[in-house]
Design a protein around this motif. Structure first.
Motif, PDB file in Angstrom:
ATOM      1  N   LEU A  19       5.481 -15.737  -2.535  1.00  0.00           N
ATOM      2  CA  LEU A  19       5.745 -15.299  -3.906  1.00  0.00           C
ATOM      3  C   LEU A  19       5.666 -13.782  -3.953  1.00  0.00           C
ATOM      4  CD1 LEU A  19       3.491 -17.927  -5.660  1.00  0.00           C
ATOM      5  CD2 LEU A  19       5.991 -17.896  -5.653  1.00  0.00           C
ATOM      6  N   CYS A  20       6.596 -13.159  -4.675  1.00  0.00           N
ATOM      7  CA  CYS A  20       6.624 -11.703  -4.694  1.00  0.00           C
ATOM      8  C   CYS A  20       7.364 -11.192  -5.925  1.00  0.00           C
ATOM      9  CB  CYS A  20       7.241 -11.166  -3.416  1.00  0.00           C
ATOM     10  SG  CYS A  20       8.685 -12.049  -2.883  1.00  0.00           S
ATOM     11  N   ALA A  21       7.299  -9.871  -6.090  1.00  0.00           N
ATOM     12  CA  ALA A  21       7.947  -9.232  -7.230  1.00  0.00           C
ATOM     13  C   ALA A  21       8.336  -7.805  -6.870  1.00  0.00           C
ATOM     14  CB  ALA A  21       7.010  -9.211  -8.440  1.00  0.00           C
ATOM     15  N   VAL A  22       9.484  -7.395  -7.369  1.00  0.00           N
ATOM     16  CA  VAL A  22       9.889  -5.992  -7.359  1.00  0.00           C
ATOM     17  C   VAL A  22       9.699  -5.519  -8.793  1.00  0.00           C
ATOM     18  CG1 VAL A  22      11.797  -4.370  -7.066  1.00  0.00           C
ATOM     19  CG2 VAL A  22      11.611  -6.368  -5.547  1.00  0.00           C
ATOM     20  N   ILE A  23       8.931  -4.468  -8.963  1.00  0.00           N
ATOM     21  CA  ILE A  23       8.659  -3.948 -10.299  1.00  0.00           C
ATOM     22  C   ILE A  23       9.224  -2.532 -10.382  1.00  0.00           C
ATOM     23  CG2 ILE A  23       6.858  -3.288 -11.947  1.00  0.00           C
ATOM     24  CD1 ILE A  23       6.985  -6.319 -11.528  1.00  0.00           C
ATOM     25  N   GLU A  24      10.149  -2.324 -11.330  1.00  0.00           N
ATOM     26  CA  GLU A  24      10.699  -0.979 -11.537  1.00  0.00           C
ATOM     27  C   GLU A  24      10.150  -0.411 -12.834  1.00  0.00           C
ATOM     28  OE1 GLU A  24      14.829   1.597 -11.496  1.00  0.00           O
ATOM     29  OE2 GLU A  24      14.972  -0.560 -11.776  1.00  0.00           O
ATOM     30  N   GLU A  25       9.712   0.846 -12.748  1.00  0.00           N
ATOM     31  CA  GLU A  25       9.182   1.546 -13.911  1.00  0.00           C
ATOM     32  C   GLU A  25      10.117   2.686 -14.299  1.00  0.00           C
ATOM     33  OE1 GLU A  25       4.772   2.208 -13.484  1.00  0.00           O
ATOM     34  OE2 GLU A  25       5.175   1.202 -11.575  1.00  0.00           O
ATOM     35  N   PRO A  38       0.798  -1.239   0.000  1.00  0.00           N
ATOM     36  CA  PRO A  38       0.000   0.000   0.000  1.00  0.00           C
ATOM     37  C   PRO A  38       0.825   1.282   0.000  1.00  0.00           C
ATOM     38  CG  PRO A  38      -0.205  -1.171   2.098  1.00  0.00           C
ATOM     39  CD  PRO A  38       0.555  -2.062   1.171  1.00  0.00           C
ATOM     40  N   ASP A  39       2.060   1.238   0.490  1.00  0.00           N
ATOM     41  CA  ASP A  39       2.901   2.437   0.520  1.00  0.00           C
ATOM     42  C   ASP A  39       3.761   2.602  -0.729  1.00  0.00           C
ATOM     43  OD1 ASP A  39       1.891   2.964   3.042  1.00  0.00           O
ATOM     44  OD2 ASP A  39       3.576   2.016   4.076  1.00  0.00           O
ATOM     45  N   ALA A  40       3.700   1.633  -1.645  1.00  0.00           N
ATOM     46  CA  ALA A  40       4.533   1.696  -2.852  1.00  0.00           C
ATOM     47  C   ALA A  40       3.752   1.156  -4.050  1.00  0.00           C
ATOM     48  CB  ALA A  40       5.823   0.900  -2.645  1.00  0.00           C
ATOM     49  N   PRO A  41       2.650   1.817  -4.430  1.00  0.00           N
ATOM     50  CA  PRO A  41       1.872   1.329  -5.569  1.00  0.00           C
ATOM     51  C   PRO A  41       2.574   1.611  -6.901  1.00  0.00           C
ATOM     52  CG  PRO A  41       0.963   3.384  -4.790  1.00  0.00           C
ATOM     53  CD  PRO A  41       2.080   3.014  -3.838  1.00  0.00           C
ATOM     54  N   SER A  42       2.162   0.901  -7.912  1.00  0.00           N
ATOM     55  CA  SER A  42       2.702   1.109  -9.252  1.00  0.00           C
ATOM     56  C   SER A  42       1.952   2.242  -9.940  1.00  0.00           C
ATOM     57  CB  SER A  42       2.545  -0.178 -10.062  1.00  0.00           C
ATOM     58  OG  SER A  42       2.896   0.053 -11.405  1.00  0.00           O
ATOM     59  N   ALA A  43       2.634   2.931 -10.827  1.00  0.00           N
ATOM     60  CA  ALA A  43       1.984   3.973 -11.623  1.00  0.00           C
ATOM     61  C   ALA A  43       1.254   3.368 -12.818  1.00  0.00           C
ATOM     62  CB  ALA A  43       3.014   5.000 -12.088  1.00  0.00           C
ATOM     63  N   LYS A  44       1.817   2.331 -13.422  1.00  0.00           N
ATOM     64  CA  LYS A  44       1.265   1.793 -14.674  1.00  0.00           C
ATOM     65  C   LYS A  44       0.903   0.310 -14.623  1.00  0.00           C
ATOM     66  CE  LYS A  44       2.032   5.524 -17.210  1.00  0.00           C
ATOM     67  NZ  LYS A  44       1.332   6.109 -18.286  1.00  0.00           N
ATOM     68  N   VAL A  45       1.580  -0.477 -13.781  1.00  0.00           N
ATOM     69  CA  VAL A  45       1.302  -1.916 -13.754  1.00  0.00           C
ATOM     70  C   VAL A  45      -0.042  -2.140 -13.079  1.00  0.00           C
ATOM     71  CG1 VAL A  45       2.049  -4.144 -12.830  1.00  0.00           C
ATOM     72  CG2 VAL A  45       3.722  -2.574 -13.829  1.00  0.00           C
ATOM     73  N   ALA A  46      -0.934  -2.828 -13.780  1.00  0.00           N
ATOM     74  CA  ALA A  46      -2.284  -3.068 -13.265  1.00  0.00           C
ATOM     75  C   ALA A  46      -2.389  -4.359 -12.473  1.00  0.00           C
ATOM     76  CB  ALA A  46      -3.274  -3.098 -14.429  1.00  0.00           C
ATOM     77  N   ALA A  47      -1.556  -5.338 -12.798  1.00  0.00           N
ATOM     78  CA  ALA A  47      -1.661  -6.630 -12.121  1.00  0.00           C
ATOM     79  C   ALA A  47      -0.371  -7.416 -12.260  1.00  0.00           C
ATOM     80  CB  ALA A  47      -2.813  -7.452 -12.702  1.00  0.00           C
ATOM     81  N   ILE A 100       7.126 -22.002 -12.349  1.00  0.00           N
ATOM     82  CA  ILE A 100       6.579 -20.739 -11.856  1.00  0.00           C
ATOM     83  C   ILE A 100       6.526 -19.758 -13.022  1.00  0.00           C
ATOM     84  CG2 ILE A 100       6.772 -18.916 -10.142  1.00  0.00           C
ATOM     85  CD1 ILE A 100       8.779 -20.710  -8.620  1.00  0.00           C
ATOM     86  N   SER A 101       5.322 -19.268 -13.326  1.00  0.00           N
ATOM     87  CA  SER A 101       5.142 -18.300 -14.412  1.00  0.00           C
ATOM     88  C   SER A 101       4.661 -16.983 -13.828  1.00  0.00           C
ATOM     89  CB  SER A 101       4.122 -18.822 -15.423  1.00  0.00           C
ATOM     90  OG  SER A 101       4.568 -20.050 -15.974  1.00  0.00           O
ATOM     91  N   TYR A 102       5.357 -15.895 -14.156  1.00  0.00           N
ATOM     92  CA  TYR A 102       5.031 -14.559 -13.659  1.00  0.00           C
ATOM     93  C   TYR A 102       4.436 -13.741 -14.804  1.00  0.00           C
ATOM     94  CZ  TYR A 102       8.049 -15.780  -9.702  1.00  0.00           C
ATOM     95  OH  TYR A 102       8.623 -16.389  -8.602  1.00  0.00           O
ATOM     96  N   PHE A 103       3.196 -13.275 -14.615  1.00  0.00           N
ATOM     97  CA  PHE A 103       2.480 -12.474 -15.609  1.00  0.00           C
ATOM     98  C   PHE A 103       2.360 -11.043 -15.091  1.00  0.00           C
ATOM     99  CE2 PHE A 103       1.111 -16.813 -16.135  1.00  0.00           C
ATOM    100  CZ  PHE A 103       0.981 -16.981 -17.505  1.00  0.00           C
ATOM    101  N   VAL A 104       2.638 -10.058 -15.946  1.00  0.00           N
ATOM    102  CA  VAL A 104       2.528  -8.654 -15.561  1.00  0.00           C
ATOM    103  C   VAL A 104       1.629  -7.970 -16.587  1.00  0.00           C
ATOM    104  CG1 VAL A 104       3.770  -6.493 -15.154  1.00  0.00           C
ATOM    105  CG2 VAL A 104       4.816  -8.680 -14.502  1.00  0.00           C
ATOM    106  N   THR A 105       0.608  -7.262 -16.102  1.00  0.00           N
ATOM    107  CA  THR A 105      -0.301  -6.502 -16.961  1.00  0.00           C
ATOM    108  C   THR A 105       0.019  -5.024 -16.810  1.00  0.00           C
ATOM    109  OG1 THR A 105      -2.019  -8.167 -16.590  1.00  0.00           O
ATOM    110  CG2 THR A 105      -2.725  -6.044 -17.480  1.00  0.00           C
ATOM    111  N   GLY A 106       0.279  -4.363 -17.923  1.00  0.00           N
ATOM    112  CA  GLY A 106       0.618  -2.941 -17.918  1.00  0.00           C
ATOM    113  C   GLY A 106       2.113  -2.740 -17.924  1.00  0.00           C
ATOM    114  N   THR A 107       2.773  -3.235 -18.950  1.00  0.00           N
ATOM    115  CA  THR A 107       4.239  -3.242 -18.978  1.00  0.00           C
ATOM    116  C   THR A 107       4.858  -2.102 -19.789  1.00  0.00           C
ATOM    117  OG1 THR A 107       4.225  -4.745 -20.874  1.00  0.00           O
ATOM    118  CG2 THR A 107       4.345  -5.748 -18.678  1.00  0.00           C
TER     119      THR A 107
END
Length: 181
Positions: free
Chosen positions: A140-146, A11-20, A35-42
């Motif tokens: 399971l987790c992910a770090v997403i950098e935009e 909640p303190d670090a939401p994404s600007a563009k990644v939807a899911a 393990i398959s990782y899917f990202v929506t809004g790349t």
């Protein structure tokens, strides 16, 4: 076993563009976990350049997918990092963020990166041999950098406070022993 799960942003670090961010798990015969990782809004996602699939530290400093395994009944756990570059890392911890050592792997994780939007961004074949053959808790987790350096932190569950994938409350899934006893 085949399941697909949604990760939630901290909640303190939401994404600007990644939807899911979603993860699909398939337990294969023997010791393999797919393990398959899917990202929506790349569209603004920072994706590391394709590499040789080598062991490398510091993958969490940019877009990276992670899996944590904790054997039942103890404090020790294992951390696996998977970069979209196909590089990887594996560690053993004695307890929460203490006693980190490189985890020897009898078989390196094998990763492939998807090309179509419907493909997983990263698919990993993780060999669990060499780990205790007992039920485990899985996180399971992910770090997403935009673009612009913004990072979001996605997990099945988040503890209160700062993002901390190592926290015991993040290990929410039950994974049975890989092999019959």
């Amino acid at each position: 076993m085949a399941i697909r799960l949604a990760l939630t942003p901290h909640p303190d670090a939401p994404s600007a563009k990644v939807a899911a961010v979603e993860v699909e798990l398939i337990a294969c015969p023997g010791d393999d976990l797919l393990i398959s990782y899917f990202v929506t809004g790349t569209e603004d996602l920072i994706v590391p350049e394709w590499a040789a699939g080598d062991r490398r530290d510091g993958l969490w400093e940019t877009t990276c997918f992670e899996a944590f395994l904790k054997p039942a009944g103890g404090e020790a756990y294992f951390e696996f990092n998977f970069s979209p570059s196909t590089d990887w890392a594996a560690y053993r911890f004695d307890r929460h963020r203490e006693g980190r050592t490189n985890l020897p792997r009898p078989v390196d994780p094998f990763s492939t990166r998807g090309e179509a939007p419907s493909d997983p961004l990263l698919e990993v074949d993780l060999d669990l041999s060499g780990l205790p053959n007992v039920p485990m808790r899985l996180g399971l987790c992910a770090v997403i950098e935009e673009r612009g350096g913004r990072k979001s932190y996605w997990a099945l569950a988040h503890p209160p406070g700062e993002p901390d994938f190592h926290h015991p409350s993040c290990f929410t899934l039950e994974l049975p022993a890989a092999r019959p006893a």
